[in-house]
Structure formats: structure tokens, C-alpha cells
Design a protein around this motif. Structure first.
Motif, PDB file in Angstrom:
ATOM      1  N   LEU A 189       0.713  -1.055  -0.220  1.00 39.35           N
ATOM      2  CA  LEU A 189      -0.348   0.427   0.614  1.00 39.35           C
ATOM      3  C   LEU A 189       1.050   1.108   0.381  1.00 39.35           C
ATOM      4  CD1 LEU A 189      -2.870   0.710  -0.369  1.00 39.35           C
ATOM      5  CD2 LEU A 189      -2.690   0.765   2.221  1.00 39.35           C
ATOM      6  N   ARG A 190       2.251   1.175   0.061  1.00 35.81           N
ATOM      7  CA  ARG A 190       2.776   1.949   0.364  1.00 35.81           C
ATOM      8  C   ARG A 190       2.712   3.465   1.617  1.00 35.81           C
ATOM      9  NH1 ARG A 190       3.755  -1.425  -3.492  1.00 35.81           N
ATOM     10  NH2 ARG A 190       4.381  -0.787  -6.029  1.00 35.81           N
ATOM     11  N   ALA A 191       2.009   2.473   2.734  1.00 40.52           N
ATOM     12  CA  ALA A 191       1.854   3.460   3.273  1.00 40.52           C
ATOM     13  C   ALA A 191       2.165   2.908   4.894  1.00 40.52           C
ATOM     14  CB  ALA A 191       0.558   2.588   3.965  1.00 40.52           C
ATOM     15  N   PRO A 192       2.856   4.316   5.575  1.00 42.59           N
ATOM     16  CA  PRO A 192       4.165   3.904   6.625  1.00 42.59           C
ATOM     17  C   PRO A 192       3.201   3.318   7.453  1.00 42.59           C
ATOM     18  CG  PRO A 192       3.121   6.273   6.389  1.00 42.59           C
ATOM     19  CD  PRO A 192       2.513   5.461   5.521  1.00 42.59           C
ATOM     20  N   SER A 248      -6.043   1.536  -6.743  1.00 45.21           N
ATOM     21  CA  SER A 248      -7.832   2.028  -6.503  1.00 45.21           C
ATOM     22  C   SER A 248      -7.377   4.305  -6.453  1.00 45.21           C
ATOM     23  CB  SER A 248      -8.428   1.272  -6.144  1.00 45.21           C
ATOM     24  OG  SER A 248      -8.712   0.013  -6.253  1.00 45.21           O
ATOM     25  N   LEU A 249      -6.376   3.816  -5.626  1.00 45.22           N
ATOM     26  CA  LEU A 249      -6.275   4.867  -5.119  1.00 45.22           C
ATOM     27  C   LEU A 249      -5.709   6.084  -5.996  1.00 45.22           C
ATOM     28  CD1 LEU A 249      -4.767   4.294  -1.228  1.00 45.22           C
ATOM     29  CD2 LEU A 249      -6.971   5.609  -2.298  1.00 45.22           C
ATOM     30  N   LEU A 250      -4.645   5.416  -6.939  1.00 44.53           N
ATOM     31  CA  LEU A 250      -4.012   5.553  -7.680  1.00 44.53           C
ATOM     32  C   LEU A 250      -5.020   6.170  -9.184  1.00 44.53           C
ATOM     33  CD1 LEU A 250      -0.561   3.067  -8.445  1.00 44.53           C
ATOM     34  CD2 LEU A 250      -0.723   6.133  -8.380  1.00 44.53           C
ATOM     35  N   ASP A 251      -6.172   5.178  -9.484  1.00 47.15           N
ATOM     36  CA  ASP A 251      -7.196   5.732  -9.950  1.00 47.15           C
ATOM     37  C   ASP A 251      -7.665   7.253  -9.647  1.00 47.15           C
ATOM     38  OD1 ASP A 251      -6.945   3.775 -11.920  1.00 47.15           O
ATOM     39  OD2 ASP A 251      -8.159   2.505 -10.947  1.00 47.15           O
ATOM     40  N   ARG A 265       3.451   6.998  -2.009  1.00 45.88           N
ATOM     41  CA  ARG A 265       4.633   6.569  -1.635  1.00 45.88           C
ATOM     42  C   ARG A 265       4.369   7.645  -0.135  1.00 45.88           C
ATOM     43  NH1 ARG A 265       7.453  10.023  -4.147  1.00 45.88           N
ATOM     44  NH2 ARG A 265       7.277  11.917  -2.718  1.00 45.88           N
ATOM     45  N   ASP A 266       4.413   6.621   1.060  1.00 46.64           N
ATOM     46  CA  ASP A 266       4.025   7.564   2.767  1.00 46.64           C
ATOM     47  C   ASP A 266       3.009   7.654   2.590  1.00 46.64           C
ATOM     48  OD1 ASP A 266       7.000   7.167   2.899  1.00 46.64           O
ATOM     49  OD2 ASP A 266       7.295   9.371   2.406  1.00 46.64           O
ATOM     50  N   GLY A 267       1.717   6.663   2.315  1.00 50.03           N
ATOM     51  CA  GLY A 267       0.528   6.654   2.556  1.00 50.03           C
ATOM     52  C   GLY A 267      -0.357   8.098   1.557  1.00 50.03           C
ATOM     53  N   ARG A 268       0.290   8.740   0.571  1.00 52.14           N
ATOM     54  CA  ARG A 268      -0.283   9.915  -0.378  1.00 52.14           C
ATOM     55  C   ARG A 268      -0.217   9.655  -1.942  1.00 52.14           C
ATOM     56  NH1 ARG A 268      -0.867  14.155   2.803  1.00 52.14           N
ATOM     57  NH2 ARG A 268      -1.031  15.613   0.815  1.00 52.14           N
ATOM     58  N   ILE A 269      -0.763  10.046  -2.255  1.00 52.88           N
ATOM     59  CA  ILE A 269      -0.747  10.087  -3.884  1.00 52.88           C
ATOM     60  C   ILE A 269       0.166  11.285  -5.033  1.00 52.88           C
ATOM     61  CG2 ILE A 269      -1.686   9.829  -6.202  1.00 52.88           C
ATOM     62  CD1 ILE A 269      -1.117   6.999  -4.492  1.00 52.88           C
ATOM     63  N   SER A 276       0.489  16.262  -3.920  1.00 52.73           N
ATOM     64  CA  SER A 276       0.279  15.140  -3.636  1.00 52.73           C
ATOM     65  C   SER A 276      -1.666  15.005  -2.504  1.00 52.73           C
ATOM     66  CB  SER A 276       1.233  14.266  -2.403  1.00 52.73           C
ATOM     67  OG  SER A 276       1.046  15.803  -1.501  1.00 52.73           O
ATOM     68  N   LEU A 277      -1.609  13.952  -2.719  1.00 58.66           N
ATOM     69  CA  LEU A 277      -3.431  13.876  -1.548  1.00 58.66           C
ATOM     70  C   LEU A 277      -2.911  12.607  -0.647  1.00 58.66           C
ATOM     71  CD1 LEU A 277      -5.830  13.888  -5.140  1.00 58.66           C
ATOM     72  CD2 LEU A 277      -5.826  15.936  -2.995  1.00 58.66           C
ATOM     73  N   GLY A 278      -3.499  13.131   0.598  1.00 54.99           N
ATOM     74  CA  GLY A 278      -3.068  11.496   1.304  1.00 54.99           C
ATOM     75  C   GLY A 278      -4.420  10.995   1.186  1.00 54.99           C
ATOM     76  N   TYR A 279      -4.117   9.689   1.217  1.00 57.45           N
ATOM     77  CA  TYR A 279      -5.244   8.820   1.505  1.00 57.45           C
ATOM     78  C   TYR A 279      -6.481   9.001   1.512  1.00 57.45           C
ATOM     79  CZ  TYR A 279      -1.385   5.460   0.095  1.00 57.45           C
ATOM     80  OH  TYR A 279      -0.358   5.220  -0.087  1.00 57.45           O
ATOM     81  N   GLY A 280      -6.844   9.528   3.125  1.00 55.92           N
ATOM     82  CA  GLY A 280      -8.175   9.850   3.671  1.00 55.92           C
ATOM     83  C   GLY A 280      -8.370  10.505   2.868  1.00 55.92           C
ATOM     84  N   GLU A 281      -8.194  11.460   1.757  1.00 56.38           N
ATOM     85  CA  GLU A 281      -9.064  12.793   1.137  1.00 56.38           C
ATOM     86  C   GLU A 281      -9.779  11.976   0.458  1.00 56.38           C
ATOM     87  OE1 GLU A 281      -6.008  16.773   0.634  1.00 56.38           O
ATOM     88  OE2 GLU A 281      -4.230  14.995   1.360  1.00 56.38           O
ATOM     89  N   LEU A 282      -8.135  11.360  -0.342  1.00 61.38           N
ATOM     90  CA  LEU A 282      -9.264  10.446  -1.765  1.00 61.38           C
ATOM     91  C   LEU A 282     -10.323   9.720  -1.725  1.00 61.38           C
ATOM     92  CD1 LEU A 282      -5.988   9.625  -3.449  1.00 61.38           C
ATOM     93  CD2 LEU A 282      -6.936  10.804  -4.379  1.00 61.38           C
ATOM     94  N   THR A 283     -10.403   9.374  -0.018  1.00 57.18           N
ATOM     95  CA  THR A 283     -11.271   7.843   0.168  1.00 57.18           C
ATOM     96  C   THR A 283     -12.810   8.812   1.108  1.00 57.18           C
ATOM     97  OG1 THR A 283     -10.119   7.275   2.361  1.00 57.18           O
ATOM     98  CG2 THR A 283      -9.560   5.853   0.602  1.00 57.18           C
ATOM     99  N   ARG A 284     -12.566   9.997   0.982  1.00 56.25           N
ATOM    100  CA  ARG A 284     -13.482  10.720   2.255  1.00 56.25           C
ATOM    101  C   ARG A 284     -14.789  10.884   0.678  1.00 56.25           C
ATOM    102  NH1 ARG A 284     -11.471  15.850   3.982  1.00 56.25           N
ATOM    103  NH2 ARG A 284      -9.998  13.951   5.460  1.00 56.25           N
TER     104      ARG A 284
END
Length: 688
Positions: A90-93, A136-139, A155-159, A167-175
Motif C-alpha cells: 500500500l506504500r503506507a507508513p 484504486s487510490l491511483l485511479d 508513497r508514504d500514505g499519499r499519492i 499530493s493527496l493523502g489516502y484519506g483525502e481520496l476516500t473521504r
């Protein structure tokens, strides 16, 4: 100290704003597991679970990641290694990922944490789940940033979009998104050769809480209004309750006695008062004749359900051997005894926190026995303070549930040490007959291996013998028996590797050369040779007086290991000291080398107990050594002065389990070294 009770429905409602990834698989029963006759009656195998098991992974608005697995943490550091796999894909911390383990209302159905299946079962699933989430996050990011997807990196929990430095945090994308995705087998995953998080020795997650004593086990767990329960145990095995006088116990203020058929227990505000109530009961028992330990092996052979066929006709041109090896009952001896907390949240709804390796099996046993629909029973597993295969059954949870139903409050039952040693199943005892025929160069032409009672795991030799017949023969056990770390592989490896050493001696061959003569698998030969080189094996070199060397080869559950040991034997007392051990270990790709090394070292040290000290002693229905003061386990002083573990890291291969296999190699290596030192062959464990 307590965990909120969440149902699957509220879970889905709570996480509807994030990204949930589902895995669609067909599961089958675990044919490698050795079942324990632990429950009074065995349930029929459950029907295959629905293809949609549950959410494996959730990304919340704040970019925190929750991963779900039905496996439990028993001290094998699975929480750390599985988190590494998710972080890698997931390329996340690592710090952003939390594993929820062993919760029957939140995690996918699981067959249990046993058989070294956590890594081979979970790693492929979590690889794909995390990789699918990443793609999916990349999409989502490509759509939100209106850029070419190929220009984005995770990378590091962000795209990240390097061209614009956005860059966008994973949470910004799924919110605000409510996405349910199928995992595609075509989703690319990173090969182990490119791992940066997996494959490294990251520290144990939550290590500080463990070493400072803040970590919560079932024995520590509490609930508001918690009461403590104790249970009346029979006078001996095979005893049934005849009469019961509860008057003295009933007179104790604050204690309540509960009787449901043969079950008798008590609950009170303190453990001491509950124990006082049980001690005050006046019970008489009907007993049945039970076996004496001295008759054990004769009894097992006499009650075997099937008989081994006659050995093949002997060829005078070959060397023939036939010997019998015997294995005693072993106690699991976990530091944390069986424990459970039960709470009825409604007349037909039960929640239980249980120290168990099999939360779903315990859930089903509670539902079946208490006549509840399985969805109305929730089992949660705080980390287990070791199990070694001994925590499959549901009795303690049932006892707590019965007492809690009467109390109408949560009840905790923690078994005493004597109860732990006496009333829970042991590793099966066994009688093993092996016969062999070999040519002068060490080539084994015929091999027969008959195991009576102790089990069939790893019974087939990993060697390329010209003709090999193996068979397991069930027998009537005088003690309750069930799975033990490594199942019967420890018994079968002991007998097989001892017999091979005897065959080498009879042929006047180097025991290492005889094994190499009959091995063909490249990984097996590599494991054996790696350990031999590190040990400096030289069979013809002179030894110090009363000192010997021995070896064994073992393969089980996809792992290969060579074990070499040096022992000294005191000439007057006969005291055996293991001075040096070298073991190579190959289980495919290494996810966390430091934790893997700890697993192997732990198996070796536990194996010292089975080799040198441990045996359950019993007499006519009573255990004679039901405590750590009478049941000898390895101590710090028993640890070899030199203990070397060599990990063979095959990054091109999937990782297999490592929690059990290393245990099988140590006892035969020690036994063969004892013969080298004394010329006395010991064919019965332990070597006393």
C-alpha cells in the motif's frame, strides 16, 4: 481495558465513508491440521463460508488503515509481519496501519491459528488486498487531479504528482466515497527482491507495552461489574458426579453456586471467594478403572485400531534394522493458562473474550452448546499468552458463559496452574516402529514407519527411499490428547532421524553422508550442507572425553532445516548438557528476519524440554506433576552456550510458516550426539 462491542452492521455503517476492499475466495477445511478431541462432542464440518468473506482492509478519512484477519497473535509476531506486507504493497507508513485480529464479528472467517498457516494463508490475501487498494487510490487521484495516471506514484500514505508537486493523502481520496472493490488476481504486487519494508527486521509492533507489562491478555481483561468464577473438577479422570452437598458453600456471603447437570461452578466478587465456595462443596464421585503410566506403551499397542503388516522378506545382501521408539505425553505449559470473560448483552446474545487459537470454532461451540444462532455469539481474542497448540477447545469459554448467564453480569474464569496441567489435552504419546534395509553405500532400499497413536504429521520421510511404507494407527488413549506445536512431526522426526543414525552406525558410514546419499531435493541438501559447514561437522575427528556430536534433517510445512548439536555427558551423574546447536532454516522469503530467528530459537529451546526433561506423569487417573515445580521445562541455564540460527532467504519463493517446524530437529540431533558421546542408544523421550 475494554473494547467496544461493534456488530458487522454498525461496522459497515461506521466505515461507509472509506475505501473497503473485499476478497472473494472459496475456502476448504485445513487437511493438515490434527484435530483435538477437545469438545464433549464434535460438530460436523461447517458448510463452506459465503464467497464474500468480509472487509479485509479499510482506509478512513484520516488516512488510518485498518486490516482485518481471523488469525490471532500468540507471540509469533504475526501482527508485525502481516502489517509489513500491507505497508509494502500500500506504500503506507507502518504506524498508520492497525490489525484487528480474531474478532468473529469483524474479521473474515478463519480456520484457526495453527499448523503454521498464518503466513501462507494471510500473506497472499493481504498482498492482493493492499495492492488493489493502492491501484484504486491511483485511479481516484488521477481523476481528482485531472492528470495522467502514469504520472502518479504512491508513497508514504499519499499519492504524489511530481510534475506539479501536488499530493493527496489516502484519506483525502476516500473521504465521502463508498467503494467496494473485488480483488483482481492480475493486480501487480512487488517481488520480494524489491521489498523495502517487508524483508527487514522492523521492531515488534507494541513492543513497549509488552515489556512494561501494560499489554492486555485475557487474564488481565475486565468489564464493568465483573465477577470471578471457579469450577468444580472431578476427583480423577473418568469420574462422574454422584452426590453434591452445597450447604457450606451456600452459606458463604457473596458467593453463588451454579449447577447444570454435571457442571458445577461458583461466582463471586473475588477469585478468592469463588475458590472458597468450590472448596466448601462436598462432592462424591463415581470412578472407573484407569491406567498406570508403566503400562502406557503396552496399552497403546494393544488398543491400536489397525495392525502393521509383516515386514518384507530380508535380503542377505542388505543391512537390516528394526527398532521401536516411544514418545510420552507432553503438557503445553503456557505461561498464560486458559481464560475467558463472558458477558450476556441480551438473553440470546453472548460476547466472550477468550484466550484461544480458534475463535470461530469457539464461537460455534458456544452457539451449539448454549443453543444460540452463531451470529448471536461474538468471540474476541486479546493476544494469547502462548498456546503451543493447546488452546483449540472451548471449555473455559463455556464455563464462563454458564456462570455469566446465571449472574447476569460478566464473569471471568481463569484456570489454576494445576487445572491447566490436569484437565486440558496433552501432546499424544506414541509407539513408533521403524524397519529399514540399506546397501553398503547407505542407499535405503526399504523403509517402513508405523506410528501408533501419536499422529501422522510428517510421517513420510523426505528422503528418496526406493520403497517406503508409512502408516498411522489410532489407539485408545488413557489421557485426553490433542494438537501440540508441530503436531506429530516432532515424534516422527525423532524416530526417523534416530533410526537413520543407527543405520549409518551399522554401515560404518558418516551420518551426514548417509543422509546426503538419500536426499534429492536441492533445498533439502542446501539446508543440510549449510548447517554442516557452519557447525564444522567432522565425523572422524577425535572428540573430547564424554562429548559427542549429532545431526538431524527435517522437512515439514514447506520448510527445510538441518540441525547439529554438541553435548557433554557427566561421567558419574549422567547429566546431559547441550553445549552447542546450529540450525539452518529455509522457509522461502523472510518477511522479518529478526522475528523469524526468534521463532526458530524459541522452537529449539522448547525442544530441549521435550528431549531432556518433559513428560506428563500419571497414575490411575491422576496427573502426578501438575505444576512448574514438578513439570520440568527448559531454564535459562539449559540454553546452549552457543546457539546459531542460519536463515536461508529464498526471495524467489513465497514465504511459508515457521512457528512449528524447527522444533522437530532438535531432539534427534541431541539423541544422536548422546550416542556419539556414550555409545548408549536412547530410543525413548525424554533422555533421562
Amino acid at each position: 481495558m475494554s473494547r467496544p462491542i461493534t456488530t458487522r452492521r454498525t461496522f459497515l455503517r461506521r466505515f461507509s465513508g472509506g475505501l473497503a476492499v473485499l476478497w472473494f475466495v472459496e475456502t476448504t477445511p485445513d487437511s493438515s491440521a490434527q484435530p483435538a478431541p477437545a469438545a464433549p462432542r464434535r460438530a460436523a464440518p461447517p458448510p463452506p463460508p459465503p464467497r464474500e468473506l468480509a472487509a479485509w482492509l479499510h482506509i478512513a478519512d484520516d488516512s488510518s488503515i485498518t486490516v482485518y484477519t481471523g488469525k490471532v497473535e500468540i507471540g509469533q509476531n504475526a501482527r508485525t509481519s502481516l502489517t509489513q506486507i500491507v505497508a509494502e504493497e500500500l506504500r503506507a507508513p507502518l504506524a498508520s496501519i492497525t490489525l484487528v485480529m480474531g474478532d468473529t464479528s469483524l474479521t473474515p472467517f478463519d480456520r484457526g491459528t495453527s499448523g503454521s498457516r498464518t503466513t501462507p494463508d494471510m500473506v497472499p490475501i493481504l498482498h492482493r488486498a493492499a495492492a488493489t487498494a493502492r491501484e484504486s487510490l491511483l485511479d481516484l487521484a488521477a481523476k481528482k487531479l485531472s492528470v495522467d495516471r502514469a504520472t502518479l506514484t504512491a508513497r508514504d500514505g499519499r499519492i504524489h504528482h511530481s510534475a506539479t508537486q501536488r499530493s493527496l493523502g489516502y484519506g483525502e481520496l476516500t473521504r465521502g466515497e463508498k467503494l467496494v472493490l473485488d480483488i483482481a488476481d492480475t493486480t501487480p504486487i512487488k517481488p520480494a527482491t524489491t521489498w523495502t519494508v517487508a524483508g527487514t527486521s522492523v521492531p515488534k509492533i507494541g513492543a513497549r507495552a509488552f515489556v512494561t507489562g501494560r499489554h492486555i491478555y485475557t487474564t488481565d481483561f475486565t468489564r464493568p461489574g465483573l465477577l470471578h468464577g471457579r469450577v468444580l473438577r472431578p476427583a480423577s479422570f473418568g469420574a462422574t458426579l454422584d452426590t453434591l452437598d452445597t450447604s457450606a458453600a451456600d452459606a458463604l456471603p457473596g458467593a453463588t453456586v451454579v449447577r447444570e447437570g454435571e457442571f458445577v461452578g461458583a461466582f463471586a466478587a473475588t477469585e478468592h471467594l469463588a475458590a472458597q465456595a468450590i472448596a466448601a462443596l462436598r462432592a462424591t464421585w463415581k470412578t472407573t478403572p484407569q491406567l498406570a503410566e508403566r503400562d502406557l506403551y503396552t496399552h497403546l499397542r494393544a488398543t491400536a485400531r489397525t495392525r502393521p503388516p509383516a515386514p518384507p522378506a530380508s535380503d542377505p545382501a542388505l543391512t537390516h534394522l528394526a527398532h521401536t521408539y516411544t514418545i510420552p505425553y507432553l503438557a503445553h505449559a503456557p505461561l498464560e493458562p486458559h481464560a475467558a470473560v463472558a458477558e450476556w448483552t441480551a438473553p440470546d446474545r453472548l460476547t466472550a473474550w477468550v484466550s484461544t487459537q480458534h475463535p470461530f470454532s469457539v464461537r460455534d461451540a458456544l452457539a451449539r452448546t448454549l443453543e444460540l444462532p452463531p451470529p448471536h455469539v461474538r468471540v474476541l481474542v486479546p493476544d494469547v499468552g502462548s498456546g503451543f497448540g493447546g488452546k483449540h477447545s472451548a471449555e473455559t469459554a463455556l464455563e464462563a458463559a454458564r456462570l455469566a448467564r446465571v449472574a447476569q453480569k460478566p464473569v471471568k474464569v481463569v484456570c489454576t496452574r494445576e487445572e491447566e496441567f490436569t484437565w486440558f489435552y496433552s501432546r499424544p504419546a506414541g509407539v513408533i516402529d521403524i524397519s529399514s534395509s540399506a546397501r553398503a553405500d547407505g542407499t535405503v532400499v526399504n523403509w517402513t514407519h508405523d506410528n501408533i497413536n501419536s499422529g501422522a504429521s510428517a510421517i513420510r520421510a523426505p528422503y528418496e527411499f526406493a520403497a517406503q511404507r508409512t502408516a498411522f494407527h489410532a489407539a485408545t488413549s488413557p489421557l485426553r490428547q490433542g494438537p501440540y506445536r508441530g503436531l506429530a512431526a516432532t515424534a516422527n522426526a525423532f524416530a526417523r532421524e534416530t533410526h537413520l543414525d543407527e543405520l549409518a552406525r551399522a554401515l560404518r558410514l558418516d551420518p551426514l553422508a548417509l543422509r546426503r546419499q538419500n536426499l534429492r531435493e536441492p533445498r533439502a541438501l542446501a539446508a543440510l550442507d549449510t548447517a554442516a559447514r557452519a557447525f564444522g561437522w567432522n565425523f572422524t575427528a577425535p572428540r573430547r572425553p564424554d562429548t559427542g556430536i549429532g545431526l538431524s534433517f527435517h522437512s515439514d510445512k514447506g520448510a527445510f532445516m538441518g540441525t547439529f548439536a554438541e553435548v557433554s555427558v557427566a561421567p558419574v551423574t549422567g547429566r546431559i548438557t547441550v553445549t552447542r546447536v546450529v540450525q539452518s532454516f529455509d522457509c522461502g522469503a523472510n518477511i522479518n528476519p529478526a522475528h523469524l530467528r526468534s521463532q526458530v530459537e524459541g522452537c529449539i529451546i522448547q525442544g530441549l524440554g521435550a528431549a531432556l526433561f518433559e513428560s506428563v506423569h500419571f497414575d490411575h487417573g491422576r496427573i502426578q506433576n501438575p505444576s512448574f515445580s514438578t513439570y520440568r521445562v527448559p531454564r535459562f541455564s539449559d540454553t546452549p552456550r552457543s546457539l546459531e540460527v542460519i536463515l536461508i532467504d529464498h526471495k524467489e519463493l513465497p514465504p511459508s510458516g515457521a512457528g512449528e517446524s524447527p522444533l522437530g530437529g532438535i531432539a534427534p540431533a541431541i539423541g544422536n550426539a548422546i550416542f556419539d558421546a556414550t555409545a548408549r542408544r536412547l530410543r525413548t523421550l525424554p533422555f533421562t
